[in-house]
Design an enzyme around this catalytic site. Structure first.
Site, mmCIF file in Angstrom:
data_model
loop_
_atom_site.group_PDB
_atom_site.id
_atom_site.type_symbol
_atom_site.label_atom_id
_atom_site.label_comp_id
_atom_site.label_asym_id
_atom_site.label_seq_id
_atom_site.Cartn_x
_atom_site.Cartn_y
_atom_site.Cartn_z
ATOM 1 N N SER A 63 85.404 -0.111 -76.364
ATOM 2 C CA SER A 63 85.888 1.245 -76.622
ATOM 3 C C SER A 63 86.124 2.019 -75.328
ATOM 4 C CB SER A 63 84.861 2.032 -77.431
ATOM 5 O OG SER A 63 84.492 1.354 -78.593
ATOM 6 N N HIS A 118 91.893 -2.723 -78.744
ATOM 7 C CA HIS A 118 90.919 -1.749 -79.221
ATOM 8 C C HIS A 118 91.245 -1.336 -80.656
ATOM 9 C CE1 HIS A 118 89.061 2.505 -78.968
ATOM 10 N NE2 HIS A 118 88.177 1.637 -79.389
ATOM 11 N N GLU A 123 94.953 0.068 -80.105
ATOM 12 C CA GLU A 123 95.271 0.327 -78.705
ATOM 13 C C GLU A 123 95.311 -1.000 -77.969
ATOM 14 O OE1 GLU A 123 93.918 4.778 -77.440
ATOM 15 O OE2 GLU A 123 92.344 3.286 -77.527
ATOM 16 N N ASN A 128 90.171 7.865 -77.557
ATOM 17 C CA ASN A 128 88.806 8.364 -77.350
ATOM 18 C C ASN A 128 88.729 9.353 -76.190
ATOM 19 O OD1 ASN A 128 87.741 6.943 -79.484
ATOM 20 N ND2 ASN A 128 87.013 5.233 -78.245
#
Ligand code: NAD
Length: 687
Positions: A413, A434, A446, A484
């Site tokens: 992450s 991801h 991702e 994120n």
């Protein structure tokens, strides 16, 4: 006839074939060919009836999106539709692939429709924040009835040919692969029987019942209130169908046009159109052309069968690709596999798949405890604990056992993909994939491009994403990648703001009113206070709550208290912890704040982070950031995502808001140079 159309007469049936790859979109050339072809066949004394059919993979799949926003070139679709409907000879639409939007509206002006069983028919305009503007809102209810029409147009979901036959949307099914022949036979029969020239506009039988029960519209609104919240198009569609029921056809058409115009100019429609193109752009990588060679991915291995590994594996099982699942010990392996089985069995219980399909998918799993089992995999995805040391160890081992050319991917992450790649002797084969949780459900993927990731590996990842139904967004390496990292400031700001007076519930409400399914504090409580930003070295509010045994929904409550049904209520204990931490940090409680201030405090820093992602080249384009926010974090699509939203409200306003924040909280909130520059020049992120 030149160009994309051709006509031929067989058995006194005129066949007009349109051949405009890839999807026979109704652009200028297609409209011209339709117009000319119809004129010639309708005027031909040797023709008794006309079939309109498309070559290639589909019937007209809608408007030509490349014409959006450009000056309109004749002939107009309206003129063509009038010509079809007014024809003195029966016209049959012969449908395969997808008849969507303007394509279906064209078919609805034909006197009859025939389709192959695999065909799908729908009016998806709602996804662009508009409504079917070529008579669709007036004709569809006259064929399928008000309820089905409302359902189809407000959901945008196409229906299959069998259902279309049942609802009256088509008149006959052709044999798969024999559309042309069957359509000609069908038209021949219509001509022989002198079948009526049915004009949908003149039909009343399917809408008459709704005239007697107008309350069905209100009931439909109420039933869908949640799904329609924030969007403008569904309500306009409902109003257009109300007009179809209550007004004469021509008046209804005028109402449709008026509602279309109104919608087109709304921020919601602009946002949805932006998003439509944004999704299509994410896989375009400037230095990785579409014809970049790719690798075959026929066998996959997943390392770690925890929360993410199991979901990741399911994506491949679902498309029939065998998956070797590797765990550290038998217990973890058994648990991981049992969870996958439970997920499939839950789908089967809901009727979404058969018991046989469950068995087929489960049979594609090869369980393993030894990393050597991945030797034959073309793509290996690591989903072990989020620790650089553990990941480097796994990748070093993978380097020894994976076959040459295998793609080595990490689902990390936050961690540095280049550092992970450096644990191998083949960094060109390493990248980040991801996934978002639940990995079998969430559409965002991702694709993290390392400094040394080869173009072939990147292109293969993009293609693989598409195969498993994901939408890839390419990110360069940075802490947290795009989604994120982008949303982290909202979390930090929420936690800072709650010390100043607004309560968690007040802050969450501003965010849910904006359109998110939940606010930041509800989200923290759901995910677990101990999971988010685990390694943050600074003292923070979450650590204080954890010290009071509050881990979120799963244990002791978090920012809220929860009852046995996990319903949240404001927490007096949390309030005390917040007040104590505020005092310790020297933050004065200034009481409640207004909505606009809370929104700016939480969201402008997100826009600013987006600007930094662009400036640093982590994201290739602003629209990629919007896609990541919408698909990864449930950012409301009718705002277009953070970057399009900032454009809509004005970048100068965002800059001013950030400068005010910086004055209050310090230079970390100073507007990014790119944001300032764009604002000064009167430019935009996404326009
Ligand atoms: P998890 O703890 O649920 O699963 C990790 C699994 O890996 C465990 O079952 C563990 O036994 C196994 N494992 C650990 N070391 C191993 C090894 N050397 N060989 C084989 N198996 C090993 O964790 P998770 O939530 O699935 O997260 C996995 C990765 O995905 C992390 O990098 C995380 O940051 C990332 N991620 C998590 C989420 C999320 O929402 N949970 C979302 C995106 C990415």
């Amino acid at each position: 006839m030149a160009g994309v159309g051709s006509t031929i007469v067989e058995d006194r049936i005129g066949v007009l074939t349109i051949d405009s790859p890839p999807v026979n979109a109704l652009g200028m050339a297609v409209r011209k060919a339709l117009d000319e072809g119809l004129a010639s066949l309708i005027g031909d004394a040797d023709v008794d009836a006309v079939v309109i059919i498309c070559a290639g993979r589909t019937f007209f799949a809608g408007a030509d999106i490349s014409e959006f926003g450009k000056p309109f070139l004749p002939p107009s679709l309206h003129d063509i539709l009038d010509r079809i409907e007014a024809s003195p000879k029966p016209i049959v639409a012969a449908i395969h692939g997808t008849a969507l939007g303007g394509g279906l509206e064209t078919a609805l002006t034909c006197h009859y429709r025939i389709a192959v069983p695999s065909a799908k028919l729908g009016l998806p305009e709602v996804h662009l924040g508009i409504l079917p503007g070529a008579g669709g809102t007036q004709r569809l209810p006259r064929v399928v009835g008000v309820e089905t029409a409302l359902e189809m147009m407000t959901s945008g979901r196409p229906i299959a040919a069998a259902k279309a036959l049942e609802s009256g949307l088509i008149d006959a099914l052709a044999e798969q692969g024999r559309l042309r022949e069957d359509a000609i036979t069908f038209a021949r029969k219509l001509a022989d029987e002198r079948a009526p020239l049915t004009k949908i506009r003149d039909r009343d039988d399917r809408i008459a019942p709704a005239r007697a029960t107008p309350e069905i519209f209100q009931a439909f609104r109420e039933k869908n209130a949640r799904a329609f919240r924030g969007f403008k198009a569904p309500e306009a569609i409902i109003q257009a169908v109300e007009a179809a029921v209550s007004l004469p056809f021509e008046e209804g058409l005028k109402r449709e046009v008026a509602l279309f115009r109104q919608l087109e100019d709304t921020p919601e429609s602009r946002a949805q159109r932006h998003y439509f193109f944004a999704e299509r752009d994410t896989a375009k990588i400037p230095d990785v052309p579409a014809d970049t060679p790719t690798l075959d991915i026929a066998a996959v291995a997943v390392i770690g069968a925890g929360t993410m590994g199991g979901g990741i594996a399911m994506n491949f099982l679902n498309i029939g690709v065998p998956v070797t699942l590797v765990e550290m010990n038998q217990d973890a392996l058994d648990r991981g596999i049992a969870t996958i089985r439970q997920n499939y069995e839950a789908s089967a219980a809901k009727g979404r798949m058969t018991a046989e399909q469950v068995a087929q998918r489960m049979a594609l799993i090869t369980p393993a405890l030894d990393l050597a089992a991945v030797a034959s995999a073309d793509l290996i995805i690591e989903a072990v604990y989020e620790s650089m040391a553990v990941k480097r160890e796994v990748f070093a081992k993978l380097d020894r056992v994976a076959k040459p050319g295998a793609i080595l991917a990490s689902n990390t992450s936050f961690l540095d993909i280049d550092e992970i790649a450096a644990a191998t002797s083949r960094p060109e084969s390493v990248l980040g994939l991801h996934f978002f949780s639940p990995a079998n459900v969430m559409r965002l993927l991702e694709v993290v491009r390392g400094a040394k990731t080869s173009k072939t590996v990147l292109a293969t990842a993009l293609k693989t994403a598409k195969r498993i139904g994901k939408l890839p967004v390419v990110s360069r390496v940075c802490f947290g990648f795009i989604a994120n990292r982008l949303m982290m400031p909202r979390l930090r700001q929420a936690e800072a703001l709650v010390l100043e007076g607004p309560t968690p519930a007040e802050i969450d409400k501003v965010i849910t009113d904006y359109g998110f399914a939940m606010g930041p504090f509800q989200m923290i409580d759901l995910v677990g206070l101990d999971v988010i930003e685990r390694d943050d070295p600074r003292p923070n509010l979450r650590k204080q709550l954890i010290a009071h045994g509050r881990l979120g929904q799963k244990q002791g409550g978090g920012f809220y208290d929860y009852d046995e049904k996990r319903r949240p209520t404001p927490s007096p204990v949390a309030a005390e912890v917040i007040a104590a931490f505020a005092a310790e940090q020297g933050v004065a409680n200034g009481g409640a704040q207004d909505t606009a201030t809370i929104l700016a405090t939480l969201m402008y820093p997100v826009v600013n982070e987006g600007a930094k992602l662009l400036e640093e080249g982590i994201a290739a384009r602003a629209s990629d950031i919007d896609v990541a926010a919408i698909l990864g974090y449930g950012w409301p699509v009718y705002t277009g995502g953070p970057m399009a939203w900032a454009d809509e409200i004005g970048l100068d306003k965002v800059v001013a808001g950030l400068e005010a924040l910086a004055a209050r909280r310090g230079p970390a909130f100073a507007p990014a140079p790119l944001l300032k520059r764009l604002a000064e020049d009167g430019r935009f992120f996404t326009r």
